[in-house]
Design a protein around this motif. Structure first.
Motif, PDB file in Angstrom:
ATOM      1  N   SER A  35       0.828  -1.203   0.000  1.00 27.17           N
ATOM      2  CA  SER A  35       0.000   0.000   0.000  1.00 27.17           C
ATOM      3  C   SER A  35       0.856   1.243   0.000  1.00 27.17           C
ATOM      4  CB  SER A  35      -0.932  -0.010   1.211  1.00 27.17           C
ATOM      5  OG  SER A  35      -0.177   0.083   2.391  1.00 27.17           O
ATOM      6  N   GLN A  36       0.232   2.371  -0.313  1.00 25.79           N
ATOM      7  CA  GLN A  36       0.990   3.595  -0.523  1.00 25.79           C
ATOM      8  C   GLN A  36       0.767   4.632   0.563  1.00 25.79           C
ATOM      9  OE1 GLN A  36      -0.131   4.907  -4.384  1.00 25.79           O
ATOM     10  NE2 GLN A  36       0.509   3.046  -5.382  1.00 25.79           N
ATOM     11  N   ALA A  37       0.046   4.270   1.636  1.00 26.16           N
ATOM     12  CA  ALA A  37      -0.174   5.246   2.696  1.00 26.16           C
ATOM     13  C   ALA A  37      -0.464   4.525   3.990  1.00 26.16           C
ATOM     14  CB  ALA A  37      -1.331   6.170   2.339  1.00 26.16           C
ATOM     15  N   LEU A  38      -0.600   5.315   5.053  1.00 27.98           N
ATOM     16  CA  LEU A  38      -0.715   4.706   6.357  1.00 27.98           C
ATOM     17  C   LEU A  38      -2.032   4.956   7.047  1.00 27.98           C
ATOM     18  CD1 LEU A  38       0.690   3.220   8.692  1.00 27.98           C
ATOM     19  CD2 LEU A  38       1.561   5.421   9.455  1.00 27.98           C
ATOM     20  N   TYR A  39      -2.771   5.962   6.727  1.00 35.31           N
ATOM     21  CA  TYR A  39      -3.649   6.522   7.704  1.00 35.31           C
ATOM     22  C   TYR A  39      -5.046   6.830   7.180  1.00 35.31           C
ATOM     23  CZ  TYR A  39      -2.630   8.778  12.172  1.00 35.31           C
ATOM     24  OH  TYR A  39      -2.485   9.114  13.461  1.00 35.31           O
ATOM     25  N   SER A  40      -6.199   6.461   7.882  1.00 36.28           N
ATOM     26  CA  SER A  40      -7.501   7.127   7.703  1.00 36.28           C
ATOM     27  C   SER A  40      -8.481   6.661   8.740  1.00 36.28           C
ATOM     28  CB  SER A  40      -8.093   6.905   6.333  1.00 36.28           C
ATOM     29  OG  SER A  40      -9.381   7.432   6.340  1.00 36.28           O
ATOM     30  N   GLY A  41      -9.718   7.049   8.576  1.00 35.96           N
ATOM     31  CA  GLY A  41     -10.703   6.654   9.555  1.00 35.96           C
ATOM     32  C   GLY A  41     -12.087   6.837   9.043  1.00 35.96           C
ATOM     33  N   ASN A  53     -13.692   3.955  -0.563  1.00 38.60           N
ATOM     34  CA  ASN A  53     -13.525   2.683   0.104  1.00 38.60           C
ATOM     35  C   ASN A  53     -13.203   2.820   1.579  1.00 38.60           C
ATOM     36  OD1 ASN A  53     -13.687   1.016  -2.397  1.00 38.60           O
ATOM     37  ND2 ASN A  53     -12.004   2.366  -2.928  1.00 38.60           N
ATOM     38  N   ALA A  54     -13.263   4.020   2.088  1.00 42.95           N
ATOM     39  CA  ALA A  54     -13.199   4.206   3.533  1.00 42.95           C
ATOM     40  C   ALA A  54     -14.620   4.253   4.060  1.00 42.95           C
ATOM     41  CB  ALA A  54     -12.466   5.505   3.872  1.00 42.95           C
ATOM     42  N   ILE A  55     -14.767   4.120   5.382  1.00 46.66           N
ATOM     43  CA  ILE A  55     -16.095   4.340   5.967  1.00 46.66           C
ATOM     44  C   ILE A  55     -16.508   5.762   5.629  1.00 46.66           C
ATOM     45  CG2 ILE A  55     -17.066   5.003   8.179  1.00 46.66           C
ATOM     46  CD1 ILE A  55     -17.752   2.328   7.840  1.00 46.66           C
ATOM     47  N   VAL A  56     -17.587   5.926   4.937  1.00 51.49           N
ATOM     48  CA  VAL A  56     -18.042   7.259   4.546  1.00 51.49           C
ATOM     49  C   VAL A  56     -19.379   7.523   5.222  1.00 51.49           C
ATOM     50  CG1 VAL A  56     -18.744   8.725   2.651  1.00 51.49           C
ATOM     51  CG2 VAL A  56     -16.840   7.165   2.358  1.00 51.49           C
ATOM     52  N   ILE A  57     -19.406   8.426   6.175  1.00 54.66           N
ATOM     53  CA  ILE A  57     -20.649   8.851   6.789  1.00 54.66           C
ATOM     54  C   ILE A  57     -21.188   9.984   5.931  1.00 54.66           C
ATOM     55  CG2 ILE A  57     -21.738   9.681   8.881  1.00 54.66           C
ATOM     56  CD1 ILE A  57     -20.380   6.950   9.082  1.00 54.66           C
ATOM     57  N   ASP A 577      -5.703   2.916  -8.416  1.00 50.49           N
ATOM     58  CA  ASP A 577      -5.823   1.502  -8.081  1.00 50.49           C
ATOM     59  C   ASP A 577      -5.891   1.229  -6.583  1.00 50.49           C
ATOM     60  OD1 ASP A 577      -5.675   0.782 -10.788  1.00 50.49           O
ATOM     61  OD2 ASP A 577      -3.487   0.837 -10.742  1.00 50.49           O
ATOM     62  N   TRP A 578      -5.363   2.132  -5.757  1.00 47.19           N
ATOM     63  CA  TRP A 578      -5.219   1.871  -4.329  1.00 47.19           C
ATOM     64  C   TRP A 578      -6.022   2.859  -3.496  1.00 47.19           C
ATOM     65  CZ3 TRP A 578      -2.449  -2.059  -1.965  1.00 47.19           C
ATOM     66  CH2 TRP A 578      -1.586  -2.789  -2.775  1.00 47.19           C
ATOM     67  N   THR A 579      -6.580   2.352  -2.413  1.00 44.84           N
ATOM     68  CA  THR A 579      -7.098   3.201  -1.339  1.00 44.84           C
ATOM     69  C   THR A 579      -6.586   2.622  -0.025  1.00 44.84           C
ATOM     70  OG1 THR A 579      -9.114   3.794  -2.520  1.00 44.84           O
ATOM     71  CG2 THR A 579      -9.125   4.069  -0.133  1.00 44.84           C
ATOM     72  N   THR A 580      -5.908   3.428   0.733  1.00 44.82           N
ATOM     73  CA  THR A 580      -5.375   2.990   2.020  1.00 44.82           C
ATOM     74  C   THR A 580      -5.851   3.945   3.099  1.00 44.82           C
ATOM     75  OG1 THR A 580      -3.413   2.090   0.940  1.00 44.82           O
ATOM     76  CG2 THR A 580      -3.298   2.423   3.322  1.00 44.82           C
ATOM     77  N   SER A 581      -6.307   3.397   4.187  1.00 44.98           N
ATOM     78  CA  SER A 581      -6.875   4.238   5.232  1.00 44.98           C
ATOM     79  C   SER A 581      -6.620   3.629   6.596  1.00 44.98           C
ATOM     80  CB  SER A 581      -8.383   4.424   5.016  1.00 44.98           C
ATOM     81  OG  SER A 581      -9.034   3.176   4.910  1.00 44.98           O
ATOM     82  N   ALA A 582      -6.668   4.477   7.613  1.00 41.51           N
ATOM     83  CA  ALA A 582      -6.514   4.036   8.992  1.00 41.51           C
ATOM     84  C   ALA A 582      -7.227   5.016   9.897  1.00 41.51           C
ATOM     85  CB  ALA A 582      -5.033   3.939   9.374  1.00 41.51           C
ATOM     86  N   VAL A 583      -7.527   4.571  11.081  1.00 42.47           N
ATOM     87  CA  VAL A 583      -8.212   5.429  12.042  1.00 42.47           C
ATOM     88  C   VAL A 583      -7.542   5.307  13.398  1.00 42.47           C
ATOM     89  CG1 VAL A 583      -9.924   3.644  12.560  1.00 42.47           C
ATOM     90  CG2 VAL A 583     -10.403   6.025  13.116  1.00 42.47           C
ATOM     91  N   LEU A 584      -7.307   6.431  14.014  1.00 43.19           N
ATOM     92  CA  LEU A 584      -6.821   6.493  15.388  1.00 43.19           C
ATOM     93  C   LEU A 584      -8.032   6.742  16.275  1.00 43.19           C
ATOM     94  CD1 LEU A 584      -4.269   6.544  17.224  1.00 43.19           C
ATOM     95  CD2 LEU A 584      -4.357   9.043  17.025  1.00 43.19           C
ATOM     96  N   ARG A 585      -8.383   5.758  17.071  1.00 48.42           N
ATOM     97  CA  ARG A 585      -9.565   5.849  17.935  1.00 48.42           C
ATOM     98  C   ARG A 585      -9.137   6.153  19.359  1.00 48.42           C
ATOM     99  NH1 ARG A 585     -13.054   1.000  20.208  1.00 48.42           N
ATOM    100  NH2 ARG A 585     -14.825   2.154  21.076  1.00 48.42           N
ATOM    101  N   MET A 586      -9.681   7.212  19.907  1.00 44.45           N
ATOM    102  CA  MET A 586      -9.333   7.640  21.265  1.00 44.45           C
ATOM    103  C   MET A 586     -10.597   7.677  22.113  1.00 44.45           C
ATOM    104  SD  MET A 586      -6.729  10.696  20.152  1.00 44.45           S
ATOM    105  CE  MET A 586      -7.887  11.231  18.890  1.00 44.45           C
ATOM    106  N   VAL A 587     -10.621   6.873  23.165  1.00 38.34           N
ATOM    107  CA  VAL A 587     -11.781   6.755  24.038  1.00 38.34           C
ATOM    108  C   VAL A 587     -11.402   7.230  25.430  1.00 38.34           C
ATOM    109  CG1 VAL A 587     -13.485   5.180  25.017  1.00 38.34           C
ATOM    110  CG2 VAL A 587     -12.644   4.818  22.689  1.00 38.34           C
ATOM    111  N   ALA A 588     -12.182   8.137  25.979  1.00 41.57           N
ATOM    112  CA  ALA A 588     -11.899   8.689  27.301  1.00 41.57           C
ATOM    113  C   ALA A 588     -12.342   7.724  28.394  1.00 41.57           C
ATOM    114  CB  ALA A 588     -12.609  10.030  27.469  1.00 41.57           C
ATOM    115  N   ALA A 589     -11.837   7.949  29.596  1.00 40.28           N
ATOM    116  CA  ALA A 589     -12.316   7.200  30.754  1.00 40.28           C
ATOM    117  C   ALA A 589     -13.775   7.561  31.020  1.00 40.28           C
ATOM    118  CB  ALA A 589     -11.458   7.526  31.970  1.00 40.28           C
ATOM    119  N   GLN A 590     -14.518   6.618  31.579  1.00 43.51           N
ATOM    120  CA  GLN A 590     -15.901   6.902  31.962  1.00 43.51           C
ATOM    121  C   GLN A 590     -16.012   6.827  33.486  1.00 43.51           C
ATOM    122  OE1 GLN A 590     -18.534   8.467  32.005  1.00 43.51           O
ATOM    123  NE2 GLN A 590     -19.634   7.595  30.235  1.00 43.51           N
ATOM    124  N   ASN A 591     -16.183   7.978  34.102  1.00 40.98           N
ATOM    125  CA  ASN A 591     -16.303   8.053  35.559  1.00 40.98           C
ATOM    126  C   ASN A 591     -17.737   8.302  36.013  1.00 40.98           C
ATOM    127  OD1 ASN A 591     -13.434   7.833  35.860  1.00 40.98           O
ATOM    128  ND2 ASN A 591     -13.263   9.992  35.274  1.00 40.98           N
TER     129      ASN A 591
END
Length: 675
Positions: A35-41, A53-57, A577-591
């Protein structure tokens, strides 16, 4: 079938082809490293030109600004999804109460169960388990559907009563044989933990009709968490469907569809496992367009769904408990659409009947009949007012012979409605909306099942009141050049909110937490927002944020089972020809928790820690008809537990206040062929 034969058969099903596992590493790594990239979400855009080809809302269309739509057939990120809940978790605002490796129970904005209407091609498939081991999304195979559409809040009345949280519709696209007489699609995927999915779908037809056939099977062994510890989570599912469509002209469709499926699932968070999930469905659909100058369409359908579910702790464990339950659901709907120059009206009626049995003995039945209408008024300057109203009569009967309410029937006539104002802003390319909705929700089977007690020692079948939600929804959708963003928020008052209180209970030497239902008053509020920026024709960045809040007005405590603040950041690269994607998911503490309080499936047993993780996926379009997909879920092999996890069962060595971890690093790769 004897219990020993049943046990041997299911245990043999857990042995997945080692050939699939051997293929995994070279296939997955070659695709990923190429693949030609690292990142999406999670990308938010009105169209998917550069992130197909990424999750598209989808930013809602101008005439329906409260609707969110996701194209499943062009979304590599859901390739590894195991069921409908796993798909919904990708969308801001959705979470899932985890059981193990499969069949999580979805929540939206902290709301659970029948507050979410879940439909597949307009039909509702209800499970039979008294503890929702087989919730509606557990019967949904994501690969069988093309889109999922969500209407947030009580902002529609077209698809049934009680949708205080949202209405979710998994839909297939219409068959089109105007240019060719057949289509065929085959796909396969292998992954960590001996994951192996395969699917076949095909249709033949012409201008007068078609036949569609599909079959799929998926399975996985127990997964390891980020610490390398094995978690009981093996599962298997298979589904078959066949449909016959008649299209005598371009305005008419009559379709008959039949379906069947089954499977099993081990549950780290339950005292028993699911060893049968038999599904039988039938649907007859009719649609006629262009009835007259103003009568644009009439649509009707009849649906049948049967869930036959077996659970035990003897097939995969050394226990002696077993239970068989089933539910038959029949439903129907008819609606007409009328269009004039300045207004559009949808009006109709729907009905549903369900019968629940335990060990082949009837214990609960329910009937519902409703009428509805939704009117859109088109005003000057493209302003619109959308209003809806529905009236439902619902009755439920305790079909048992031993309960204090045996033979009793309770009935209510419930009202729901909304009014929403939409405006296309002239100062910027955006659409805004604000809507006030009200819905009355009849207690569902899980909240009032015969024999269930209330928190104050009453009888749930007779004493639990219908839930009444008054909610204000508002939002803004913006798109200009390379930037699009959206925001939606809500605030609500819930009268007679149905809540569960839990306490320890020991049955046959196994200690579990037993729930009792009750009514409280509550405040709810929250928001979701997302943005996408096209940096270059090939690179785009995106982000989303979701937060939900709730308060028990009776005890001045937080509402339980509310997912924490969650953010996603991503970057997508796409060329021919290529689609490359990644997602950085950050979840907070639940108090903000309410200890030992919850819903029909889960409860708050402690505060949860925050975590950060990353997923990555890529797609290579080898030809117009062949594409390869691969990905790594939980790239860093993070050891983590979701806040809405069920507590691990003591049979696996977990304490009652200890959550089991989610899966560690998962590598998967697949191929799709269509023509």
């Amino acid at each position: 079938m004897s219990s020993n034969t049943h046990k041997a058969l299911l245990q043999s099903k857990k042995v997945v082809s080692t050939r699939a596992q051997h293929l995994l590493t070279p296939v997955a790594m070659s695709v990923i490293l190429g693949s030609q990239a690292l990142y999406s979400g999670v990308a938010m855009a009105e169209t998917a030109a550069y992130t197909a080809n990424a999750i598209v809302i989808t930013a809602p269309e101008l005439d329906e600004p409260s609707r969110t739509s996701v194209n499943l057939s062009e979304t590599a990120a859901v390739e590894s999804a195991t069921d409908g809940a796993a798909v919904l978790k990708q969308i801001p605002g959705f979470s899932s109460v985890g059981n193990g490796g499969v069949n999580g129970d979805p929540t939206f904005r902290g709301m659970f169960g029948s507050r979410l209407i879940i439909l597949t091609d307009g039909a509702q498939m209800l499970g039979a388990c008294p503890n929702r081991m087989d919730n509606p999304t557990s019967y949904i195979n994501p690969t069988a559907y093309d889109t999922v559409e969500i209407v947030k809040g009580p902002q529609t009345v077209l698809w049934g009563p009680g949708n205080s949280a949202a209405t979710v519709r998994f839909e297939r696209k219409e068959e089109d044989f105007s240019e060719k007489s057949s289509r065929f699609e085959a796909s396969a995927m292998v992954g960590s933990n001996n994951r192996f999915d395969r699917s076949l779908e095909g249709a033949v037809g012409n201008s007068k009709g078609y036949v569609r056939v599909e079959a799929n099977k998926a399975e996985s062994d127990d997964y390891e968490d980020g610490n390398g510890d094995e978690v009981a989570s093996s599962w298997e599912k298979w589904n078959t469907n066949v449909a016959l469509g008649i299209t005598p002209d371009e305005d008419t469709l009559l379709e008959l569809e039949l379906g069947r499926g089954d499977g099993f699932a081990e549950y780290a968070g339950r005292s028993m496992d699911g060893t049968q999930f038999l599904r039988e469905t039938a649907a007859l659909r009719f649609e006629k367009k262009n009835m007259s100058q103003n009568w644009s369409k009439i649509e009707a359908q009849l649906n049948y769904g049967y869930a036959d579910h077996i659970m035990d702790n003897s097939t995969f464990r050394d226990g002696s408990m077993s239970m068989q339950v089933d539910r038959r659901t029949t439903s129907g709907r008819v609606a007409s659409t009328f269009d004039w120059d300045t207004k559009s009206l949808v009006a109709g009626l729907d009905a549903k009947q369900e019968l629940h049995r335990s060990e082949s003995v009837e214990d609960y039945s329910q009937e519902q009949v409703g009428v509805f209408s939704e009117l859109t008024l088109f005003m000057e300057n493209d302003d619109r007012v959308v209003s809806g109203l529905r009236l439902d009569h619902i009755s439920a009967t305790d079909e048992t012979t031993t309960n204090t309410t045996a033979g009793d029937t309770r009935a209510d006539t419930l009202v729901s409605g909304f009014s929403r104002f939409e405006r296309d802003l002239t100062s910027m390319p955006a659409t805004s909306y604000i809507g006030l909705g009200y819905t009355e929700r009849f207690p569902d089977y899980w909240e009032m099942k015969p024999g269930l007690n209330t928190i104050d020692s009453g009888d749930a079948f007779s004493d639990i009141n219908p839930e009444k939600t008054l909610q204000l929804d508002a939002g803004l959708n913006y798109k200009r050049d390379n930037l699009s963003w959206w925001v939606s928020g809500y605030v609500g008052l819930v009268k007679d909110y149905i809540i569960f209180g839990y306490e320890a209970s020991t049955v046959m030497g196994t200690t579990t937490m037993k729930g009792k239902s009750g009514n409280i008053d509550a405040h709810i509020a929250g928001a979701e927002t997302g943005a996408r920026y096209l940096v270059t024709p090939n690179w785009s960045t995106n982000a989303s944020l979701a937060y939900a809040w709730g308060k028990d007005l009776d005890s001045d405590a937080p509402l339980p089972q509310i997912s924490p603040l969650e953010a996603k950041l991503g970057l997508t690269h796409e060329n021919e020809d290529w689609t490359t994607s990644a997602v950085l998911r950050m979840v907070a503490a639940q108090n903000r928790i309410a200890e030992d309080m919850g819903n029909a499936v889960g409860y708050d047993f402690g505060e949860s820690a925050g975590f950060t993780m990353m997923d990555i996926n890529t797609e290579y379009r080898y030809t117009e008809n062949v594409k390869f997909r691969a990905g790594i879920d939980n790239l860093t092999d993070k050891a983590y537990a979701e806040h809405l996890n069920k507590a691990g069962n003591s049979g696996f060595g977990y304490a009652s206040d200890e959550a089991f971890n989610q899966a560690g690093r998962i590598i998967w790769a697949g191929v799709n062929v269509n023509f």
